[in-house]
Design an enzyme around this catalytic site. Structure first.
Site, PDB file in Angstrom:
ATOM      1  N   HIS A  76       0.497  -6.660 -16.124  1.00 37.16           N
ATOM      2  CA  HIS A  76      -0.032  -7.862 -16.774  1.00 37.16           C
ATOM      3  C   HIS A  76      -0.402  -7.482 -18.204  1.00 37.16           C
ATOM      4  CE1 HIS A  76      -2.215 -11.538 -17.552  1.00 37.16           C
ATOM      5  NE2 HIS A  76      -3.174 -10.788 -18.047  1.00 37.16           N
TER       6      HIS A  76
ATOM      7  N   PHE B 281      -4.426 -17.620 -24.656  1.00 38.98           N
ATOM      8  CA  PHE B 281      -4.023 -18.239 -23.397  1.00 38.98           C
ATOM      9  C   PHE B 281      -3.031 -19.381 -23.603  1.00 38.98           C
ATOM     10  CE2 PHE B 281      -8.336 -16.698 -21.885  1.00 38.98           C
ATOM     11  CZ  PHE B 281      -7.798 -15.586 -21.267  1.00 38.98           C
TER      12      PHE B 281
ATOM     13  N   ASN C 196      -0.344 -15.211 -22.915  1.00 42.16           N
ATOM     14  CA  ASN C 196      -1.051 -14.835 -21.692  1.00 42.16           C
ATOM     15  C   ASN C 196      -1.296 -16.083 -20.849  1.00 42.16           C
ATOM     16  OD1 ASN C 196      -2.892 -14.058 -19.713  1.00 42.16           O
ATOM     17  ND2 ASN C 196      -4.035 -12.716 -21.059  1.00 42.16           N
TER      18      ASN C 196
ATOM     19  N   CYS D 261      -6.995 -13.081 -14.750  1.00 38.20           N
ATOM     20  CA  CYS D 261      -5.620 -12.595 -14.886  1.00 38.20           C
ATOM     21  C   CYS D 261      -5.146 -11.820 -13.665  1.00 38.20           C
ATOM     22  CB  CYS D 261      -5.501 -11.710 -16.135  1.00 38.20           C
ATOM     23  SG  CYS D 261      -5.799 -12.594 -17.681  1.00 38.20           S
TER      24      CYS D 261
END
Length: 422
Positions: A333, A243, A366, A192
């Protein structure tokens, strides 16, 4: 020492020969140093690097988080694992994600009958699709930038979906029509933090190469890590629940050409911190079955929140910036919602300070390295269109290592001027 005597009618002048040679060498070295300094000065930019444009893209296949539970167990032919399905639903419910985007569909998976048998299909699919998705985001960024793609001098591409060479960067350069002299840098399996690391590298390139225009592209496809649930491997369920697919692109450059270029955020400083003895909490590796994620989510959030205050304080202190946490704007993030909740609590942030991160997590999930670019674009939108206040800000990225990427940003007047005209 050797002495040489020179005589004339009035006097005898004695000069040390070696001293003359030493002085001559010093003079030549001084001239060379001055020349190198001048060249170095001429090759560097005068001002700080800045974000000049942002573009994002997602595949067309969109599923709500609730729909994905059924979809995932159906396509993996795991509907008989009812206990795991209940656990998976609980994980999905805790993500605070409403919907996610994917390249893979049931039709695509059905067309690859060996997909879940450990074959290489997933890597080949990702490698074929990644350049096109990255190009979609990059094309948007270039259009907003306002200059031709041939003016790009450097390309940085980050991905966790494709570990191969020649890589996605080469194909992307071809799709965009970039020149053969474009300097390419490929970051793979940086997790990430890849988006933040790419922007840090772009800042250094732009500031040390006068006239450089750097295209940063981050592209992620979860098909590379798609696999069925495993009863003895809970990390699989976590990665499948959080994800998703997306691509983000940023044009970075210093000394903007006015009025054609319009800087959005000045990139004031950047640093990377690795927390000791944490290398096991976030692991990404490749194997015959594609990309594997190993995440210990209960440990990740505390590690991040216990260290970010020091990272941010150190960065601001060396810049002489005295600001309270709530005076800053934030581009973090998001990872998972538990991470954002922990940061909120640790820094005692006002409600809404992490709104850009929470919005992206809710609307897209994400997307690994691409996520922070989506967050930065959402923060731009909030300041440019909604009039959200802020002068100094912080961008944070997290990745394997455990690594914390910190960048101090300065919002330009362009953001506020645009809102005033609306």
């Amino acid at each position: 020492m050797i002495w040489t005597c020179y005589a004339n009618k009035s006097s005898l002048l004695t000069v040390p020969l070696l001293s003359c040679r030493w002085l001559a060498k010093q003079a030549c070295d001084s001239l060379a140093r001055n020349t190198v300094r001048e060249i170095r000065h001429l090759k560097r930019a005068d001002g700080p690097a800045a974000v000049l444009a942002i573009g994002t893209a997602n595949p067309p296949n969109r599923l709500s988080q609730e729909e994905y539970v059924e979809y995932y167990f159906r396509v993996t032919k795991s509907q008989h694992l009812t206990d795991l399905k209940r656990k998976f639903k609980l994980i999905c419910d805790r993500t605070a994600t409403a919907k996610r985007f994917f390249h893979h569909t049931q039709e695509l998976l059905d067309a690859h009958p060996r997909f879940f048998d450990g074959g290489q299909d997933r890597l080949e699919i990702a490698a074929a699709v990644a350049p096109e998705l990255a190009a979609s985001a990059a094309t948007k960024a270039i259009a907003k930038w306002g200059r031709p793609a041939t003016d790009i001098t450097h390309l940085i591409l980050s991905t966790n979906s494709c570990a191969l060479s020649p890589g996605v960067d080469l194909r992307l350069a071809s799709l965009l029509g970039l020149g053969s002299s474009v300097v390419r840098t490929l970051l793979q399996l940086t997790g990430c933090s890849g988006g933040s690391a790419s922007l840090r590298l772009a800042k250094d390139i732009a500031e040390n190469n006068c006239g450089a225009r750097v295209l940063v592209a981050c592209v992620e496809l979860s098909v590379a890590a798609l696999r069925g649930p495993e009863e003895n491997y809970p990390h699989t369920l976590i990665s499948q629940a959080i994800f998703s697919d997306g691509a983000g692109a940023v044009i970075v450059g210093a000394d903007a050409v006015h009025p054609l270029e319009r800087p959005l955020f000045e990139m004031v400083s950047a640093s990377q911190t690795v927390i000791p003895d944490t290398d096991r909490v976030a692991v990404i590796k490749t194997g015959e079955g594609g990309i594997y994620h190993q995440l210990f989510m209960q440990e990740l959030a505390p590690i991040a929140t216990h260290n970010i205050e020091r990272c941010i304080s150190d960065e601001l202190k060396q810049l002489g910036i005295d600001a309270q946490w709530n005076d800053l704007f934030w581009a973090v993030h998001p990872g998972v919602t538990a991470l954002l909740d922990s940061i909120d609590l640790a820094l005692m942030l006002d409600p809404g300070k992490l709104a850009a991160s929470r919005t992206v997590l809710r609307e897209y999930g994400n997307m690994l390295s691409a996520t922070v670019i989506f967050v930065l674009d959402e923060q731009r939108r909030r300041m440019e269109e909604d009039g959200e206040e802020g002068v100094w800000g912080v961008m944070l990225g997290f990745g394997p290592g455990f690594t914390i990427e910190t960048m101090v940003l300065h919002a330009t007047t362009n953001l506020k001027q645009n809102h005033a005209r609306m």
